[in-house]
Design an enzyme around this catalytic site. Sequence first.
Site, short mmCIF file in Angstrom:
data_model
loop_
_atom_site.label_atom_id
_atom_site.label_comp_id
_atom_site.label_asym_id
_atom_site.label_seq_id
_atom_site.Cartn_x
_atom_site.Cartn_y
_atom_site.Cartn_z
N LYS A 169 -42.31 -36.55 9.22
CA LYS A 169 -42.85 -37.43 10.51
C LYS A 169 -41.98 -38.57 10.81
O LYS A 169 -42.36 -38.81 12.01
CB LYS A 169 -44.21 -37.53 9.96
N ASN A 196 -59.67 -33.32 11.10
CA ASN A 196 -58.60 -33.21 11.51
C ASN A 196 -58.01 -31.74 11.47
O ASN A 196 -56.75 -31.43 11.70
CB ASN A 196 -57.53 -34.00 11.04
N ARG A 225 -42.96 -23.38 12.37
CA ARG A 225 -43.51 -22.04 11.74
C ARG A 225 -44.33 -21.42 12.77
O ARG A 225 -44.39 -22.04 13.85
CB ARG A 225 -44.12 -22.53 10.41
#
Length: 660
Positions: free
Chosen positions: A160, A279, A336
């Site tokens: 990230k 989330n 992906r």
Amino acid sequence: MAAHSVPSTLKRLLFAVKYSPLQSRCCAVQREAQYSTISIPSEKTFDKILIANRGEIACRVIKTCKKMGIQTVAVHSDVDSSAVHVKMADEAVCVGSAPTSKSYLNMDAIMDAIRVTGAQAVHPGYGFLSENKEFAKRLAAEGVAFIGPDTHAIQAMGDKIESKLIAKAAKVNTIPGFDGVVKTAEEAVKIAQEIGYPVMIKASAGGGGKGMRIAWNDEETREGFRFSSQEAASSFGDDRLLIEKYIDNPRHIEIQVLADKHGNALWLNERECSIQRRNQKVVEEAPSTFLDPVTRRAMGEQAVQLAKAVQYSSAGTVEFLVDSKKNFYFLEMNTRLQVEHPITECITGLDLVEQMIRVAKGYQLQHTQDDIPINGWAIECRVYAEDPYKSFGLPSIGRLSQYQEPLDLDKVRVDSGIQEGSDISIYYDPMISKLITYGATRAEALGRMEDALDNYVIRGVTHNIPLLREIITHPRFVSGHISTNFLPEVYPDGFKGHQLEADAKRELLASAAVLYIAAELRSAKVEMDGAKVEVWGALNLASPLLPLTINGTQRMLQVTHSYVLFKVRVLSKLAAELNSYMPEKVSEDTSSILRSPMPGTVVAVSVKPGDTVAEGQEICVIEAMKMQNSLTAVKQAKVKSVHCKPGETVGEGDLLVELE
């Protein structure tokens, strides 16, 4: 090999299909798939592909491989030996015991399976090893194709922190925050204070909602740092964290990208993924009701810029947060196939698995950006074995005693990897299926979803269909007025189930009475509250679904488990009179005991007998499906006894701690 001639008519048909617009292809797709796999005989891809995954995504990949004439190899744990994906594949290899670390994450065992079966390529699905650069490197070292991007892109976008820096350099909008690794809880507090609350703490190597916490103050930052680092280490083997500004009340909108090894890249429109809990996405749709053509193009072009910046090749997803003024910010890139890819297939007519296989073999993309349509509307509901009345969904385990997918309905697709008799265990994700509906308009797709949920029969485990149906029929969702805070805003006290109005209540009671009478006397007329309620239909008591007409309106009734569960008792007049004398069961005093709200593993116990705990203080932590849940005291009290210890497996309702 002997040469085979192709009849001229077939040649013309193949040519026409190859170069026809995607809109016309979409019209000819099979009902349950809503995408087309067009294999050109001259395009040689792979003879055999191993799918390094399980469940619905393994089944999904196998379906496309079969259409392309490719043999498949399934891998499985010992408890998955009779799973649907194992039965569907041409070959199957056991790669270890139930825990994911010993099977589906066991690279050595999977590499052995590749060698033994002679698989030429591996499709990783999503999760597990799908974004593991070491796995991709090992495959490359043995000359086995990885059906996904190369290791550089996986590493760059999987981290990230690095991905955010690359996005900035590629002129992609990013969220303000700290671009380095946060090493301690106190450092996290300092950084959060500098950024300004609220902040998002998330795993650098994370995804799927794991390792993420929102913090509104210093104490929540400390707690969030601890839980996020533990979840990240458990799920990804990497406990590094970053902190960024939390965009309050945003939409979560992502762009599907597709790129080849020749520098070509496309954006395949957006998916609206704002309906979430913890989330994790619950309901998705394509396209979004919120985006206009200008914003859509801007987001698509930035997504392609990012893909090209890392020389991306395969299907991938660039996720954005979008505020109320349509400002959008890069969140992450998933290197992906995404869980919710079916809704993109529905509106474009492309088979994304087929495209991934073609790209992995080295072929160029077949289409240009102008070829990509938005053809109709698609909605996906994630059907989970979860109790929606507990935090919008805590895992449920058990065996599917009855299971019937609504595939007899038009333009309904169900991607699943289970069948009647399958077990939902604590070891893996509790997803039962992805239910997808398609229509020319959003209203049409929503109407089909409502029917599909009503006709879905699932028994043996608790599931979230009651919540899903409430979401898709809620006025705010129907109007498109949604954000990632939809669930807590609409249900501030948690989901309590469908609340019946007077007419609906009468209909339900009348239906129950008719079924009772049908079993006893085979009659079908009822008087309810002084008014006649006419109930007609095929009263087949052996069927899980009863299509009835109640006062002229068609209804679908599930006798023991409908989309909303109401316990209805039908008593004779005498029994009803006597029932009024029965004592009511006294509810358990939950303030002095702590029971496990779900099946899982005890990660930590923070108290011992004799300790005094404050209200809200953590007592223990339970991990279920790779998510850690902190259980706290509801009052100040002294700990009387502790009935669990770290490492133990507990069931739903098991006694953990007693307070005085």
